[in-house]
Design an enzyme around this catalytic site. Structure first.
Site, PDB file in Angstrom:
ATOM      1  N   HIS A 253       0.840  -1.197   0.000  1.00  0.00           N
ATOM      2  CA  HIS A 253       0.000   0.000   0.000  1.00  0.00           C
ATOM      3  C   HIS A 253       0.876   1.248   0.000  1.00  0.00           C
ATOM      4  CE1 HIS A 253      -3.677   2.275   0.802  1.00  0.00           C
ATOM      5  NE2 HIS A 253      -2.931   3.036   1.583  1.00  0.00           N
TER       6      HIS A 253
ATOM      7  N   ASP B 177     -13.986   4.019   8.880  1.00  0.00           N
ATOM      8  CA  ASP B 177     -12.969   4.811   8.167  1.00  0.00           C
ATOM      9  C   ASP B 177     -13.621   5.626   7.051  1.00  0.00           C
ATOM     10  OD1 ASP B 177     -10.293   5.666   7.329  1.00  0.00           O
ATOM     11  OD2 ASP B 177     -10.760   4.480   5.550  1.00  0.00           O
TER      12      ASP B 177
ATOM     13  N   ARG C 232     -12.986  14.077   7.742  1.00  0.00           N
ATOM     14  CA  ARG C 232     -11.646  14.675   7.793  1.00  0.00           C
ATOM     15  C   ARG C 232     -11.385  15.526   6.567  1.00  0.00           C
ATOM     16  NH1 ARG C 232      -8.079   9.727   7.971  1.00  0.00           N
ATOM     17  NH2 ARG C 232      -6.394  11.225   7.805  1.00  0.00           N
TER      18      ARG C 232
ATOM     19  N   SER D  50      -6.407   4.946   9.674  1.00  0.00           N
ATOM     20  CA  SER D  50      -7.233   4.835   8.474  1.00  0.00           C
ATOM     21  C   SER D  50      -6.670   3.761   7.540  1.00  0.00           C
ATOM     22  CB  SER D  50      -7.278   6.202   7.781  1.00  0.00           C
ATOM     23  OG  SER D  50      -7.726   6.103   6.473  1.00  0.00           O
TER      24      SER D  50
ATOM     25  N   LYS E 297      -8.098  -0.565   7.150  1.00  0.00           N
ATOM     26  CA  LYS E 297      -8.533  -1.173   5.880  1.00  0.00           C
ATOM     27  C   LYS E 297      -7.653  -2.374   5.532  1.00  0.00           C
ATOM     28  CE  LYS E 297      -8.330   2.893   4.036  1.00  0.00           C
ATOM     29  NZ  LYS E 297      -8.509   4.252   3.575  1.00  0.00           N
TER      30      LYS E 297
HETATM   31  N1  URA Z   1      -4.927   7.119   2.700  1.00  0.00           N
HETATM   32  C1  URA Z   1      -5.877   6.600   3.527  1.00  0.00           C
HETATM   33  O1  URA Z   1      -6.412   5.514   3.264  1.00  0.00           O
HETATM   34  N2  URA Z   1      -6.198   7.277   4.629  1.00  0.00           N
HETATM   35  C2  URA Z   1      -5.625   8.456   4.978  1.00  0.00           C
HETATM   36  O2  URA Z   1      -5.949   9.004   6.003  1.00  0.00           O
HETATM   37  C3  URA Z   1      -4.648   9.005   4.106  1.00  0.00           C
HETATM   38  C4  URA Z   1      -4.295   8.295   2.965  1.00  0.00           C
END
Ligand code: URA
Length: 434
Positions: free
Chosen positions: A82, A161, A168, A183, A187
Site C-alpha cells: 500500500h 474509516d 476529515r 485509516s 482497511k
Molecule cells: N490514505 C488513507 O487511506 N487514509 C488516509 O488518512 C490518508 C491516505
C-alpha cells in the site's frame, strides 16, 4: 460516557482508554454522535496527537466497525502493498504481478484517485473491459488460480474509516499522523493479510511533507501491524518529483507495460523491484532479502511479471492486447509541449502541481463521484538534475478538451525550475522501517 468530556480531555492532551475510544467509534458509526462533535474530536487529535496504545485501539475499533475478509481458504502467504499516495505512482501495477509471479498471493484491494494523487483502480479501468467489481467468490477463485486479484474496497470493510475520512476531508484533519495510520491500517488489516509492505511517500507531491513525520507515520503503522501479529515493513520514499515519466491513467498503464518489459524509467523500476523483493521476503519465499531481490529481478527480466499482468487483465475481463498495442487504450486528441525558458539544470518538478494540472484536465477527481478521463495527463521529458537548453521540451500535456489546457499549462510551467547550478541528487528510497 459523555462525548463532550472525551473531546475536552483529548483537547487537553490526555490519553483516552480503550472503552472511551470504542464508545466514540461505535456510537459515531451508528450515527449517535453528530458530525460537529466528531469534527471537534478529530481536530483535538490533530493538535494533541495519540499514543501508540490509543492508535492501536482506534485501529481495532475501526476494523470491528465492519466485515473482515477471510482468505483462509486460499493457500499461500497473503501479502499486499500500500502506498500513502503520490503523483505518477503506478508501482502497484508492476509490483503485484512481479510478487505474484514469484509465488506470493496478492489480494490487492485498491483505491481511486482523490485530489492530486492517482488511484490504482482508475488506472486499471483505463484498460478496455477491465472490471474491478468482482464478487467475493470470484476474488477467492482468482487468488487461488492466478495468485493475484485487483479489487476495490467494499463499503462493508472498515465503514468507520469511510465516514471518518469523509469528515476529515472537509474539516482540515486529513494530515494527522495517528488518523492516517489508523485509516490505512484498519482497511489493510481487515483484508485477511499475513504481511504488508508500505510505501510512505514524503515530499511536495505527498500528504506528508517532512521526513521526520513520514518516519513517525511509518513507525506507527509498523507498530500497529506488529501488535496484531502481522509482518509489516515500510519504505520511506521521495515524492518531490513524479515517479517515472507518465502521470494520468492510460499513460501510466503504457509506462507499466514498458516497465514490466524491463524498459521502464530507472526510478520506477528500482522502487518496484525493492517493493516486490520485500513482499517476496515477507512471504518467506526466500530465506534472505538479498535472495528475494534476485527473484524479483529474474521475474522482471524473464518476462514472467509481464505475463502475469496479462493473465490478470484477461481474467478480469480486460483486453490484454492493449499492453502491446497502445492504440487500444484511450488516447488523447490534443497535445501541448511545455518548453524550457532558459538553458540550465532541472532543479525542481513540483509533483503536486503536475498532479493538479493532470486532475484539472480530467485525470483525477476533486469529489468522490466526479468522472475521470482516462486518456489525459502529462508525460515528462526530463527528470530532476538533467541538463536542458532554452526551448528544450520539458513535458507534454495530453488532453481531450481545450477547456482547462491554458490553466493546466501555467501550472505545469510553474512546477519546473531550471537553475544554473546542478542540484544535489536526491535518494529515492530514504529509509526502511520495520
Ligand atoms: N490514505 C488513507 O487511506 N487514509 C488516509 O488518512 C490518508 C491516505
Amino acid at each position: 460516557m459523555r462525548t463532550v468530556d472525551l473531546i475536552h480531555r483529548k483537547r487537553d492532551g490526555e490519553e483516552l482508554d480503550s472503552p472511551e475510544i470504542s464508545y466514540l467509534i461505535d456510537a459515531y458509526t451508528r450515527g449517535e454522535i453528530p458530525d460537529y462533535q466528531m469534527s471537534a474530536f478529530l481536530m483535538a487529535v490533530y493538535f494533541s496527537g495519540m499514543t501508540d496504545r490509543e492508535v492501536s485501539t482506534l485501529t481495532e475499533c475501526m476494523i470491528r466497525s465492519g466485515e473482515t475478509v477471510d482468505l483462509s481458504s486460499v493457500n499461500g502467504v497473503k501479502v499486499d502493498k500500500h502506498s500513502t499516495g503520490g503523483v505518477g505512482d503506478k508501482t502497484s501495477l508492476v509490483v503485484a504481478p512481479l510478487a505474484a509471479a514469484a509465488g506470493v498471493i496478492v489480494p490487492m484491494i485498491s483505491g481511486r484517485a482523490l485530489g492530486h494523487t492517482g488511484g490504482t483502480l482508475d488506472k486499471l479501468e483505463s484498460i478496455p473491459g477491465f472490471r474491478t467489481d468482482l464478487t467475493v467468490e470470484q476474488f477467492h477463485a482468482q487468488l487461488s488460480e492466478i495468485g493475484l486479484c485487483f479489487i476495490g474496497q467494499s463499503e462493508r470493510v472498515a465503514p468507520a474509516d469511510g465516514k471518518l475520512y469523509a469528515l476529515r476531508d472537509v474539516t482540515a484533519t486529513v494530515e494527522s499522523i495517528p488518523l492516517i495510520a489508523s485509516s490505512i491500517m484498519s482497511k489493510k488489516m481487515a483484508e485477511g493479510l499475513d504481511a504488508l509492505v508500505l510505501d510512505v511517500k514524503v515530499g511536495s507531491g505527498a500528504f506528508i511533507k517532512k521526513q521526520v513525520d513520514a518516519r513517525r507515520l511509518a513507525q506507527m503503522m509498523v507498530g500497529i501491524g506488529r501488535r496484531m501479529d502481522k509482518r509489516v515493513q515500510a519504505l520511506i520514499t521521495d515524492m518531490n518529483q513524479p515517479l517515472g515519466y507518465a502521470v494520468g491513467n492510460a499513460l501510466e498503464v503504457m509506462e507499466v507495460s514498458q516497465t514490466l518489459m524491463n524498459q521502464g524509467p530507472p526510478d520506477l523500476t528500482r522502487l518496484c523491484l525493492e517493493l516486490a523483493a520485500r513482499m517476496i521476503f515477507l512471504a518467506k519465499i526466500t530465506p534472505t532479502l538479498e535472495d528475494a531481490r534476485h527473484v524479483a529481478e529474474n521475474k522482471l527480466v524473464d518476462g514472467s511479471g509481464y505475463r502475469k499482468f496479462k493473465q490478470v487483465i484477461q481474467a478480469q475481463g480486460g483486453n490484454a492486447q492493449a499492453l502491446d498495442k497502445f492504440e487500444l487504450l484511450p488516447n488523447a486528441t490534443g497535445m501541448r509541449e511545455i518548453t524550457s525558458p532558459r538553458a540550465g539544470y532541472v532543479s525542481a518538478i513540483g509533483a503536486e502541481d503536475i498532479g493538479r494540472a493532470s486532475t484539472l484536465m480530467g485525470a483525477g477527481r476533486d469529489r468522490k463521484d466526479d468522472r475521470i478521463d482516462p486518456a489525459v495527463g502529462v508525460i515528462l521529458e526530463v527528470k530532476m538534475g538533467e541538463k536542458v537548453d532554452a526551448g528544450s521540451v520539458l513535458c507534454r500535456l495530453y488532453y481531450t478538451s481545450e477547456e482547462h489546457v491554458e490553466e493546466a499549462s501555467e501550472m505545469v510551467e510553474d512546477a519546473f525550475r531550471v537553475s544554473q547550478q546542478k542540484a544535489e541528487e536526491r535518494e529515492l528510497i530514504l529509509e526502511v522501517v520495520g
